[in-house]
Scaffold this motif. Structure first.
Motif, PDB file in Angstrom:
ATOM      1  N   ALA A  33       0.828  -1.206   0.000  1.00 52.40           N
ATOM      2  CA  ALA A  33       0.000   0.000   0.000  1.00 52.40           C
ATOM      3  C   ALA A  33       0.864   1.258   0.000  1.00 52.40           C
ATOM      4  O   ALA A  33       2.018   1.249   0.434  1.00 52.40           O
ATOM      5  CB  ALA A  33      -0.906   0.003   1.225  1.00 52.40           C
ATOM      6  N   SER A  34       0.293   2.346  -0.460  1.00 49.17           N
ATOM      7  CA  SER A  34       1.003   3.621  -0.501  1.00 49.17           C
ATOM      8  C   SER A  34       1.295   4.097   0.922  1.00 49.17           C
ATOM      9  O   SER A  34       0.396   4.097   1.773  1.00 49.17           O
ATOM     10  CB  SER A  34       0.150   4.672  -1.210  1.00 49.17           C
ATOM     11  OG  SER A  34      -0.249   4.201  -2.478  1.00 49.17           O
ATOM     12  N   PRO A  35       2.525   4.511   1.212  1.00 45.75           N
ATOM     13  CA  PRO A  35       2.855   4.938   2.576  1.00 45.75           C
ATOM     14  C   PRO A  35       2.050   6.147   3.027  1.00 45.75           C
ATOM     15  O   PRO A  35       1.729   6.279   4.210  1.00 45.75           O
ATOM     16  CB  PRO A  35       4.357   5.238   2.511  1.00 45.75           C
ATOM     17  CG  PRO A  35       4.671   5.394   1.066  1.00 45.75           C
ATOM     18  CD  PRO A  35       3.705   4.525   0.333  1.00 45.75           C
ATOM     19  N   ASP A  36       1.713   7.039   2.111  1.00 45.49           N
ATOM     20  CA  ASP A  36       0.916   8.198   2.508  1.00 45.49           C
ATOM     21  C   ASP A  36      -0.494   7.794   2.899  1.00 45.49           C
ATOM     22  O   ASP A  36      -1.093   8.374   3.809  1.00 45.49           O
ATOM     23  CB  ASP A  36       0.894   9.251   1.396  1.00 45.49           C
ATOM     24  CG  ASP A  36       0.599   8.657   0.038  1.00 45.49           C
ATOM     25  OD1 ASP A  36      -0.551   8.715  -0.395  1.00 45.49           O
ATOM     26  OD2 ASP A  36       1.538   8.123  -0.591  1.00 45.49           O
ATOM     27  N   LEU A  37      -1.049   6.765   2.237  1.00 46.55           N
ATOM     28  CA  LEU A  37      -2.359   6.256   2.633  1.00 46.55           C
ATOM     29  C   LEU A  37      -2.283   5.621   4.022  1.00 46.55           C
ATOM     30  O   LEU A  37      -3.175   5.819   4.856  1.00 46.55           O
ATOM     31  CB  LEU A  37      -2.871   5.247   1.610  1.00 46.55           C
ATOM     32  CG  LEU A  37      -4.196   4.570   1.953  1.00 46.55           C
ATOM     33  CD1 LEU A  37      -5.318   5.593   2.108  1.00 46.55           C
ATOM     34  CD2 LEU A  37      -4.559   3.541   0.888  1.00 46.55           C
ATOM     35  N   ALA A  38      -1.230   4.857   4.267  1.00 42.55           N
ATOM     36  CA  ALA A  38      -1.055   4.264   5.595  1.00 42.55           C
ATOM     37  C   ALA A  38      -0.984   5.354   6.663  1.00 42.55           C
ATOM     38  O   ALA A  38      -1.530   5.197   7.773  1.00 42.55           O
ATOM     39  CB  ALA A  38       0.208   3.406   5.622  1.00 42.55           C
ATOM     40  N   ALA A  42      -3.290   5.891   9.976  1.00 40.44           N
ATOM     41  CA  ALA A  42      -2.673   5.996  11.299  1.00 40.44           C
ATOM     42  C   ALA A  42      -3.071   7.288  12.003  1.00 40.44           C
ATOM     43  O   ALA A  42      -3.168   7.330  13.237  1.00 40.44           O
ATOM     44  CB  ALA A  42      -1.153   5.912  11.166  1.00 40.44           C
ATOM     45  N   ALA A  43      -3.322   8.342  11.241  1.00 36.71           N
ATOM     46  CA  ALA A  43      -3.712   9.626  11.821  1.00 36.71           C
ATOM     47  C   ALA A  43      -5.182   9.671  12.211  1.00 36.71           C
ATOM     48  O   ALA A  43      -5.636  10.672  12.783  1.00 36.71           O
ATOM     49  CB  ALA A  43      -3.397  10.755  10.836  1.00 36.71           C
ATOM     50  N   GLY A  44      -5.926   8.604  11.913  1.00 38.92           N
ATOM     51  CA  GLY A  44      -7.327   8.536  12.302  1.00 38.92           C
ATOM     52  C   GLY A  44      -8.265   9.348  11.440  1.00 38.92           C
ATOM     53  O   GLY A  44      -9.343   9.753  11.886  1.00 38.92           O
ATOM     54  N   GLY A 145     -17.335  16.436   6.126  1.00 39.63           N
ATOM     55  CA  GLY A 145     -16.214  16.141   7.002  1.00 39.63           C
ATOM     56  C   GLY A 145     -15.304  15.035   6.502  1.00 39.63           C
ATOM     57  O   GLY A 145     -14.238  14.803   7.080  1.00 39.63           O
ATOM     58  N   ALA A 146     -15.694  14.355   5.417  1.00 45.03           N
ATOM     59  CA  ALA A 146     -14.869  13.276   4.871  1.00 45.03           C
ATOM     60  C   ALA A 146     -13.591  13.839   4.267  1.00 45.03           C
ATOM     61  O   ALA A 146     -13.570  14.939   3.712  1.00 45.03           O
ATOM     62  CB  ALA A 146     -15.638  12.494   3.813  1.00 45.03           C
ATOM     63  N   ARG A 147     -12.519  13.063   4.362  1.00 45.36           N
ATOM     64  CA  ARG A 147     -11.257  13.433   3.740  1.00 45.36           C
ATOM     65  C   ARG A 147     -11.153  12.842   2.337  1.00 45.36           C
ATOM     66  O   ARG A 147     -11.695  11.785   2.048  1.00 45.36           O
ATOM     67  CB  ARG A 147     -10.077  12.938   4.584  1.00 45.36           C
ATOM     68  CG  ARG A 147      -9.498  13.927   5.549  1.00 45.36           C
ATOM     69  CD  ARG A 147     -10.399  14.286   6.672  1.00 45.36           C
ATOM     70  NE  ARG A 147      -9.713  15.097   7.680  1.00 45.36           N
ATOM     71  CZ  ARG A 147     -10.134  15.214   8.926  1.00 45.36           C
ATOM     72  NH1 ARG A 147     -11.202  14.572   9.339  1.00 45.36           N
ATOM     73  NH2 ARG A 147      -9.480  15.990   9.774  1.00 45.36           N
ATOM     74  N   PHE A 148     -10.388  13.567   1.511  1.00 48.86           N
ATOM     75  CA  PHE A 148     -10.112  13.138   0.140  1.00 48.86           C
ATOM     76  C   PHE A 148      -8.622  13.338  -0.114  1.00 48.86           C
ATOM     77  O   PHE A 148      -8.108  14.458  -0.032  1.00 48.86           O
ATOM     78  CB  PHE A 148     -10.947  13.960  -0.844  1.00 48.86           C
ATOM     79  CG  PHE A 148     -10.540  13.835  -2.285  1.00 48.86           C
ATOM     80  CD1 PHE A 148     -10.382  12.586  -2.890  1.00 48.86           C
ATOM     81  CD2 PHE A 148     -10.314  14.969  -3.065  1.00 48.86           C
ATOM     82  CE1 PHE A 148     -10.001  12.468  -4.214  1.00 48.86           C
ATOM     83  CE2 PHE A 148      -9.949  14.864  -4.393  1.00 48.86           C
ATOM     84  CZ  PHE A 148      -9.787  13.607  -4.970  1.00 48.86           C
TER      85      PHE A 148
END
Length: 204
Positions: A33-38, A42-44, A145-148
């Motif tokens: 998986a992409s590290p930025d997605l991980a 992890a940041a919730g 409030g969703a992230r993209f």
């Protein structure tokens, strides 16, 4: 071979041919998986059990990763061959992903049904004239409030190119999203790499 930023729009047949090849199946996309997605997970930034959507999911690596963490994962791609590869990978990984063949300009999902979306290399293939439609569809399906998370190819030209990228994103997304920093990034895909940007948005 490096991927070219701002390539002309490519249709389903182009991507079907690419994903149908043995080279694409075996080497076209990373298995991790992409590290930025991980880092996003992890940041919730994704609610527990939330619905996640990978736009232009390709061979499904990130959608499979999200499913393995217990999210209700959806992968959407224009290419039926990409979806075939993704289905096989998901079965091998023992996870359930809702794979959909379709266009980012006409998302087959209900209003306010998605809690997180990402686009890794799809948006920069959308013609300028269609980008507001892309943003409208994304706005429709995301809950407030969703992230993209967006990763796309950069314009050339150093700081002038960065300014053009930022201005383009603000024109398309500013009315319905707040934008984080536009971070320079190197995107890997299909055996090549390209200068890219990474940016996190929040749906208002």
């Amino acid at each position: 071979m490096p991927i070219e930023a701002n390539e002309p729009d490519q249709d389903a047949a182009f991507w079907d041919e690419r994903y149908a090849s043995a080279a694409a199946r075996e080497h076209g996309e990373p298995l991790a998986a992409s590290p930025d997605l991980a880092a996003i997970v992890a940041a919730g930034h994704i609610p527990t059990g939330g619905v996640t959507l990978d736009l232009g999911c390709g061979a499904g690596t990130d959608a499979i990763f999200l499913a393995s963490l217990g999210f209700r994962s959806i992968g959407l791609d224009l290419s039926s061959e990409a979806i075939k590869v993704a289905r096989t990978r998901a079965a091998d990984a023992g996870v359930m992903v809702d794979w959909r063949e379709g266009s980012v300009l006409e998302l087959p999902f209900s209003d306010a049904s998605v809690h997180f979306a990402q686009d890794r290399g799809c948006f920069h293939h959308v013609p300028d004239a269609e980008r507001e439609r892309y943003a409208d569809e994304l706005t429709r399906v995301l809950v407030p409030g969703a992230r993209f998370l967006l990763c796309g190819g950069r314009h050339s030209g150093g700081h002038e190119g960065e300014a053009a990228d930022t201005a383009s994103m603000d024109r398309v997304f500013a009315s319905e999203f707040t934008r984080g920093a536009v971070v320079p990034y190197v995107m890997q895909s299909h055996g090549g790499s390209m200068d890219a940007y990474l940016v996190l948005f929040e749906r208002r």
